[in-house]
Enzyme design. Sequence first.
Site, PDB file in Angstrom:
ATOM      1  N   CYS A 136       1.046  -1.208  -0.169  1.00 30.59           N
ATOM      2  CA  CYS A 136       0.095   0.041   0.083  1.00 30.59           C
ATOM      3  C   CYS A 136       0.942   1.069  -0.259  1.00 30.59           C
ATOM      4  CB  CYS A 136      -0.788   0.084   1.197  1.00 30.59           C
ATOM      5  SG  CYS A 136      -1.663  -1.485   1.461  1.00 30.59           S
ATOM      6  N   ARG A 190       1.258   1.733  -6.159  1.00 32.56           N
ATOM      7  CA  ARG A 190       1.621   0.720  -4.887  1.00 32.56           C
ATOM      8  C   ARG A 190       0.354   0.054  -4.813  1.00 32.56           C
ATOM      9  NH1 ARG A 190       6.332   1.024  -2.467  1.00 32.56           N
ATOM     10  NH2 ARG A 190       5.534  -0.237  -0.563  1.00 32.56           N
ATOM     11  N   TRP A 218      -3.678  -1.619  -1.530  1.00 35.84           N
ATOM     12  CA  TRP A 218      -3.642  -2.885  -2.156  1.00 35.84           C
ATOM     13  C   TRP A 218      -4.225  -4.078  -1.329  1.00 35.84           C
ATOM     14  CZ3 TRP A 218      -1.298  -7.821  -2.278  1.00 35.84           C
ATOM     15  CH2 TRP A 218      -1.574  -8.579  -3.507  1.00 35.84           C
ATOM     16  N   ASN A 222       0.876  -0.743   5.673  1.00 31.23           N
ATOM     17  CA  ASN A 222       1.124  -1.608   4.574  1.00 31.23           C
ATOM     18  C   ASN A 222       1.796  -2.858   5.123  1.00 31.23           C
ATOM     19  OD1 ASN A 222       2.261  -2.335   2.288  1.00 31.23           O
ATOM     20  ND2 ASN A 222       3.951  -1.132   2.410  1.00 31.23           N
ATOM     21  N   GLY A 223       1.176  -3.866   4.506  1.00 31.70           N
ATOM     22  CA  GLY A 223       1.754  -5.088   5.005  1.00 31.70           C
ATOM     23  C   GLY A 223       0.745  -6.163   5.536  1.00 31.70           C
ATOM     24  N   GLU A 233       8.697 -12.440 -21.557  1.00 31.51           N
ATOM     25  CA  GLU A 233       8.466 -11.199 -21.174  1.00 31.51           C
ATOM     26  C   GLU A 233       7.440 -10.381 -21.900  1.00 31.51           C
ATOM     27  OE1 GLU A 233       9.025  -9.179 -18.978  1.00 31.51           O
ATOM     28  OE2 GLU A 233       8.871  -7.215 -19.256  1.00 31.51           O
ATOM     29  N   LYS A 261       3.831  -8.933 -20.352  1.00 35.60           N
ATOM     30  CA  LYS A 261       3.500  -7.481 -20.530  1.00 35.60           C
ATOM     31  C   LYS A 261       2.040  -7.470 -21.193  1.00 35.60           C
ATOM     32  CE  LYS A 261       5.735  -5.560 -18.912  1.00 35.60           C
ATOM     33  NZ  LYS A 261       6.966  -6.047 -18.295  1.00 35.60           N
ATOM     34  N   GLU A 265      -0.577  -8.457 -18.248  1.00 44.90           N
ATOM     35  CA  GLU A 265      -0.855  -7.715 -17.208  1.00 44.90           C
ATOM     36  C   GLU A 265      -1.648  -6.435 -17.600  1.00 44.90           C
ATOM     37  OE1 GLU A 265       2.547  -6.258 -15.005  1.00 44.90           O
ATOM     38  OE2 GLU A 265       3.698  -6.495 -17.075  1.00 44.90           O
ATOM     39  N   HIS A 274       6.190 -30.138 -28.966  1.00 44.31           N
ATOM     40  CA  HIS A 274       5.730 -31.016 -27.657  1.00 44.31           C
ATOM     41  C   HIS A 274       4.792 -30.747 -26.937  1.00 44.31           C
ATOM     42  CE1 HIS A 274       9.856 -32.620 -28.405  1.00 44.31           C
ATOM     43  NE2 HIS A 274      10.334 -31.399 -28.306  1.00 44.31           N
ATOM     44  N   LYS A 303       2.637  -1.887  -7.827  1.00 42.26           N
ATOM     45  CA  LYS A 303       4.140  -1.883  -8.111  1.00 42.26           C
ATOM     46  C   LYS A 303       5.060  -2.571  -7.515  1.00 42.26           C
ATOM     47  CE  LYS A 303       7.271  -0.238 -11.129  1.00 42.26           C
ATOM     48  NZ  LYS A 303       7.342  -0.728 -12.161  1.00 42.26           N
TER      49      LYS A 303
HETATM   50  C1  F6R Z   1       5.904  -6.642 -14.600  1.00 41.73           C
HETATM   51  C2  F6R Z   1       6.299  -6.448 -13.197  1.00 41.73           C
HETATM   52  C3  F6R Z   1       6.498  -7.377 -12.189  1.00 41.73           C
HETATM   53  C4  F6R Z   1       7.817  -6.967 -11.221  1.00 41.73           C
HETATM   54  C5  F6R Z   1       7.881  -7.946 -10.149  1.00 41.73           C
HETATM   55  C6  F6R Z   1       9.169  -7.698  -9.408  1.00 41.73           C
HETATM   56  O1  F6R Z   1       5.783  -5.834 -15.642  1.00 41.73           O
HETATM   57  O2  F6R Z   1       6.540  -5.256 -13.125  1.00 41.73           O
HETATM   58  O3  F6R Z   1       6.453  -8.531 -12.741  1.00 41.73           O
HETATM   59  O4  F6R Z   1       8.958  -7.274 -12.184  1.00 41.73           O
HETATM   60  O5  F6R Z   1       6.830  -7.714  -9.352  1.00 41.73           O
HETATM   61  O6  F6R Z   1       9.319  -6.441  -9.158  1.00 41.73           O
HETATM   62  P1  F6R Z   1      10.626  -5.746  -8.555  1.00 41.73           P
HETATM   63  O7  F6R Z   1      11.450  -5.659  -9.472  1.00 41.73           O
HETATM   64  O8  F6R Z   1      10.504  -4.666  -7.815  1.00 41.73           O
HETATM   65  O9  F6R Z   1      11.191  -6.853  -7.372  1.00 41.73           O
END
Ligand code: F6R
Length: 612
Positions: A2, A27, A74, A100-101, A484, A488, A491, A507, A607
């Site tokens: 959060c 966040r 969150w 937060n947590g 990757e 992208k 998400e 396979h 994030k």
């Molecule tokens: C995807 C994304 C997440 C982060 C993951 C790790 O676009 O942003 O998959 O890469 O949550 O986050 P960090 O790098 O902050 O440890």
Amino acid sequence: MCGIVGYTGPQSAFTPIVEGLRRLEYRGYDSAGIALGTGTSLFVEKRAGKLANLEGALPANLPTVHSGIGHTRWATHGGPTDRNAHPHLDNEGKLAVIHNGIIENYSELKAELEKRGHKFESETDTESVAHLLSELRKEHGGDLTAAMRAAVRRLRGSFTLLAIHADAPQTIVGVRRNSPLVAGLGKGENFLASDVAAFIDYTKRAVELGQDEVVTISPEGIAICDLDGKALPLKEYEITWDAAAAQKGGFAHFMLKEIFDQPKAIADTLIGRLSDNDQVLLDELHMSDDEIKKIKRISVIACGTAYHAGMVAKYAIEKWAKVPVDVEIASEYRYRDPIVDKDSLVIAISQSGETMDLLMAVRHAKAAGARVLAVCNTNSSTIPRESDAVLYTHAGPEIAVASTKAFLTQIVAVYLIGLKLGQVRGTLTDAQVKSLYNEMLELPGQVEQILETIEPLRELTRKFVKNNTVLFLGRGIEYPVALEGALKLKELAYIHAEGFAGGELKHGPIALIEEGTAVIAILPTKDEHALDEKMLSNIQEVKARGARVVVIAPEGAEVIGAEHIIRIPVASPLFQPVLATVPLQVFAYEIAVARGTDVDQPRNLAKSVTVE
Ligand code: F6R
């Protein structure tokens, strides 16, 4: 995960708190709330949904007050409703807490507090802290700092907590355990926040807070103590980026801005890393040549996009330094007795430096005697602080939830480590190091070139807006790039997307292909393994079964079977991922925009993932 803000000072507190929350919405954005100290009571408002809902619910004649706390959530315990939104209050409505947590023993505490007559209003774990603090404050003669110290001793889990009391509203007390909190030191005003972005408009002086440290701010100053009440010195540092770096700069979304930040981010991460006599300069590793030579294995641990950067890194490090590298999802790492000891180097990659799964894995590796090197984008965050050494990426603040520029800078940062190891271990000559480094210096310009042709790419992307499945194919070092690309798209656009190694198609996954299935294939730069030819065969295989194929291919490479070709500059195989990723980011961005999803804040995500 959060966002938390606290302000005390001469300004009307509303603006720094709400603007701070806006910067921290990345966040979490399930609900938002504020508690402002009016002098006699607390003004509290909270609403489910984004910050805009809270702002819409505030009265026009909001009292002018000079301190308060704010939260953007969150959800973990209790759904995203008005009632479960923070702040949470004690039964007198005079003490407010934001969190937060996760408080792991909250149900135990709640049962105990209910027995003593406390009435609970929400389904959250946080509310138990409000009631507990309220009791303890009375026991400590109204001293909120002492109450917080005592409360923390009763809590299990990970948390950042901020509390304010109506009777002394200019004082805000906070604490952190395994969750971020930083203080901002202003002139006659002070701040607390999950991230410096919240107060960067007001001050560039930040104060680091350690595990289980209790911080008390008032307009007069900042005081930190441990749980025994022993005063601790302030560890102050200067924030090196400015507020403009965290603004959209004319782009429609932070994500698009961050895609365009990439050439500079890569250049900043690479700058000044080779000496005049061709030695890789990475003093941050804090390892002697002898220690580097003794490394027997490398484990890269990370989550999500950062994990994909780790997968890319394996190819380069093994090739250059001839050390075995395994790459593991951090959330799995400590649950399988990994083979790790003093001869292991563990590289922990994280944009935020706060990811709980990774933090736990780092602690596990350290406890097993390994040396842990963090590759991180956020100064003074927890993972670098708990690691033996840190190499910072210089991507600048990444605000969009989907990671872009952090990914590319993570790749180049780990490549620098690979070069250093190769040079010290004698598996690369100085001339090879120089030539590879010089090739890396070309990458910013090459990414720039791709971005100059973004418009046709955006147009092409729109042809695939209605596809509900998109498959990504890569081979060799392009396999993690395919993963990757799929992440992208999932998400951002909420589309079923998967990445495969081209060789694996036969396979099983090839059964997914039907008339019109979109397939994006990355054609590798030609190398000694002729993987490009194998990928061309894979393209034929999916095309023969009805797929619409888009190929990302180096300039000049022959491509057969593609409905569309996206050209990227030619780079040697190990560097191609940095270039091939960019069109995939744009593809996901554009589809998300066309489908009307929330690009910068996709549903259900945050994030910084500070829970396990
Ligand atoms: C995807 C994304 C997440 C982060 C993951 C790790 O676009 O942003 O998959 O890469 O949550 O986050 P960090 O790098 O902050 O440890």
